[in-house]
Design an enzyme around this catalytic site. Structure first.
Site, PDB file in Angstrom:
ATOM      1  N   SER A  22      22.338 -28.309 -63.802  1.00 58.05           N
ATOM      2  CA  SER A  22      21.913 -27.035 -63.234  1.00 58.05           C
ATOM      3  C   SER A  22      22.067 -27.080 -61.713  1.00 58.05           C
ATOM      4  O   SER A  22      22.499 -28.075 -61.154  1.00 58.05           O
ATOM      5  CB  SER A  22      20.460 -26.758 -63.600  1.00 58.05           C
ATOM      6  OG  SER A  22      19.620 -27.657 -62.912  1.00 58.05           O
ATOM      7  N   LYS A  23      21.684 -25.981 -61.098  1.00 60.26           N
ATOM      8  CA  LYS A  23      21.862 -25.855 -59.653  1.00 60.26           C
ATOM      9  C   LYS A  23      21.234 -27.011 -58.879  1.00 60.26           C
ATOM     10  O   LYS A  23      21.783 -27.489 -57.891  1.00 60.26           O
ATOM     11  CB  LYS A  23      21.244 -24.544 -59.157  1.00 60.26           C
ATOM     12  CG  LYS A  23      22.093 -23.346 -59.454  1.00 60.26           C
ATOM     13  CD  LYS A  23      21.300 -22.284 -60.202  1.00 60.26           C
ATOM     14  CE  LYS A  23      22.043 -21.766 -61.400  1.00 60.26           C
ATOM     15  NZ  LYS A  23      21.731 -22.413 -62.665  1.00 60.26           N
ATOM     16  N   ARG A  24      20.075 -27.450 -59.361  1.00 61.33           N
ATOM     17  CA  ARG A  24      19.381 -28.469 -58.564  1.00 61.33           C
ATOM     18  C   ARG A  24      20.058 -29.840 -58.603  1.00 61.33           C
ATOM     19  O   ARG A  24      19.619 -30.775 -57.961  1.00 61.33           O
ATOM     20  CB  ARG A  24      17.929 -28.577 -59.025  1.00 61.33           C
ATOM     21  CG  ARG A  24      17.763 -29.149 -60.391  1.00 61.33           C
ATOM     22  CD  ARG A  24      16.435 -28.760 -61.020  1.00 61.33           C
ATOM     23  NE  ARG A  24      16.495 -28.932 -62.447  1.00 61.33           N
ATOM     24  CZ  ARG A  24      16.415 -30.115 -63.039  1.00 61.33           C
ATOM     25  NH1 ARG A  24      16.236 -31.197 -62.320  1.00 61.33           N
ATOM     26  NH2 ARG A  24      16.502 -30.216 -64.342  1.00 61.33           N
TER      27      ARG A  24
END
Length: 487
Positions: free
Chosen positions: A250-252
């Site tokens: 994911s983005k993180r």
RNA sequence: GCCCCCAUCGUCUAGUGGCCUAGGACAUCAGCCUUUCAAGCUGAAGAUCAGGGGUCCGAAUCCCCUUGGGGGCACCA
């Protein structure tokens, strides 16, 4: 049986433009592409843009660019689901007509509250089917009240669905663990489940290769195919690619968007090779495979079942291998944009290609990515070097003997008639003997003076590329630094 | 909570009952090469094959249980 082998091979990559494609998405695209190419099939690109709210501007272009960058060419498309709404609506209507679907008037508020309540009671969140058996009159009333319904699928209440996954084998789900999922949203757009199977059917998709996260929605899809009396494609769920924390990408997770890798100077071929090895292998030792070899050998039988964690260090190594394999001209061609972009503004543009070529011949085997080329090579381009004077006297030579050595070197070099690596080595080795210095120590001081750093390409070749004038200037500058250091 | 999937060195993986005292690669460490770095070469360390039960003459490989991890459970895909 016969129809199975006769059926032409048609694969699709179907991303949704709700964000930028990450490694996992691209790996899925790659496997689809490899499978299609391996079997002389068709590779289709389809954009699943049915979520109006989450749509990200520019995402489609980035998806297309990424595929082009990696050389994953498609034969059909891109098709856009947003332009095919009537097909989904007609199919939904057909399902209603044939008693496989129904209108649901429940408000999002009610559904949300119900879900929360179920979770609180540690029960599986499922739609309670309140609208499943509405009479026609009740339906008419609700519609008259101005409620726009969604269309839900009438999941069979009993029994189970089994399907054969090309990678995971037989998988069975009991119907009572499923609920009546939404097919058509109240905004008139289809959900993934509907749009996906409708398109796969009409586009005559033979194999669906997608990430394992879809495994648990496959029974819904199989049920839909059955309700519509369509032949389902073959399913092959691919093991997930996880972040270093073992969670879904994911983005993180930082740089997981594929375009980051382009910016960081990874080669498409290296990227393709590396991604192919995430979940697939040829044998117990082959790791470097060209695009052609990948196509030739790719098979679903050799795709594993276990999720893989993306290991950037190995990618870097592999990229280095591919970088070193490039011909110099090609390397220069690839590195040029990175130099152009990242060299300080003070460096005159356009860069001289002949000079860059000489420089890069010394840099090529030292770079793991193209983005680090400017860093490795900047002292070849800078007019004045900025470095810590202490580097000059960091070795066994103190400032005083450093000054002596550099002065002597300057003198000898000034008299040099020719300026190539071999000549320079001859002169400086002789000088080391003359000064009774170990060669390495003399070269070490000179290296700092010439490059401003302790780790650099071979000294004599570096000097040869830089040229006499610049080298002498840099020695002069080093002398000043050392003298200032003494006071 | 329910459902589904998975389980070999830190990481990517080979392995489909005997060739495994488990192979390769990245990373790590050491040595060689060498003017530094890089590359290259050589070597080391690193997995009681998650644990426990079976089945079998024989199990990393087959079965069961446990544990662990992941995924799914939206008018998101």
């Amino acid at each position: 049986m016969q129809s199975e082998s006769q059926r032409s091979v048609r694969l699709r990559f179907a991303p949704s433009p709700t964000g930028y494609p990450h490694l996992g998405n691209i790996r899925t695209a790659l496997f689809n592409w490899l499978f299609a190419r391996r079997h002389d099939g068709i590779f289709i690109l389809r954009i699943e843009d049915t979520d109006v709210a989450r749509k990200v501007e520019g995402a489609v272009d980035i998806i297309l660019d990424s595929l082009r960058w990696l050389g994953l060419d498609w034969d059909e498309g891109p098709y856009f689901q947003s332009q095919r709404l009537s097909i989904y609506r007609e199919t939904a209507q057909r399902l209603i007509d044939e008693d496989h679907a129904y209108s649901c008037y429940c408000s999002p508020e009610r559904l949300g509250a119900m879900r929360q309540e179920q979770m609180k009671r540690k029960q599986p969140p499922k739609y309670d089917r309140r609208c499943r058996d509405l009479t026609q009159q009740q339906g008419t009333e609700l519609k008259a009240a101005g409620v726009t319904p969604v269309i839900r699928f009438k999941t069979p209440l009993e029994g189970e669905t089994t399907f054969h996954d090309l990678i995971y084998g037989r998988v069975t789900f009991r119907h009572d663990t499923l609920d009546d999922f939404v097919l058509l949203k109240s905004d008139g757009y289809p959900t993934y489940h509907l749009a996906n199977i409708v398109d796969d059917h009409f586009m005559d998709i033979s194999h669906v290769l997608r990430a394992e996260e879809w495994l648990s929605s496959t029974p819904r899809h199989v049920l839909l195919y059955q309700a519509l009396d369509w032949q389902a494609p073959q399913f092959a769920h691919l093991p997930m690619i996880l972040g270093p924390d073992r969670a879904k990408l994911s983005k993180r997770h930082g740089a997981t968007n594929i375009n980051e890798y382009q910016k960081e100077g990874y080669l498409p071929d290296a990227m393709v090779n590396f991604l192919a090895l995430l979940g697939w292998s040829l044998d117990d030792r082959t790791e470097l495979l060209s695009r052609e070899e990948l196509i030739k050998h790719f098979s679903l039988e050799r795709v594993g079942k276990t999720a893989a964690i993306f290991n950037k260090e190995k990618l870097e190594w592999m990229n280095g291998v591919y970088l070193r394999r490039l011909g110099l001209t090609e390397f220069v061609h690839r590195a040029m944009p990175f130099l152009d972009k990242s060299l300080p503004e003070s460096v005159r543009r356009p860069l001289d290609e002949g000079y860059v070529s000489q420089v890069l011949s010394l840099i090529q085997e030292r770079a793991k990515t193209l983005a680090e080329v400017p860093q490795l090579a900047d002292f070849f381009f800078l007019d004045e070097l900025l470095y810590d004077a202490r580097l000059l006297s960091k070795g066994k030579l103190d400032a005083k003997s450093g000054i002596k050595a550099i002065m002597a070197a300057s003198q000898k070099l000034e008299q040099a008639a020719t300026w190539d690596a071999i000549t320079l080595e001859g002169i400086l080795r002789a000088l080391a003997t003359e000064l009774k210095l170990p060669a390495g120590e003399l070269f070490g001081v000179l290296r700092v003076a010439i490059t401003g750093r302790t780790a650099a390409p071979p000294l004599f070749q570096t000097m040869a590329v830089l040229g006499k004038e610049k080298c002498l200037k840099r020695l002069e500058m080093a002398l000043q630094l050392l003298e200032a250091d003494l006071n």
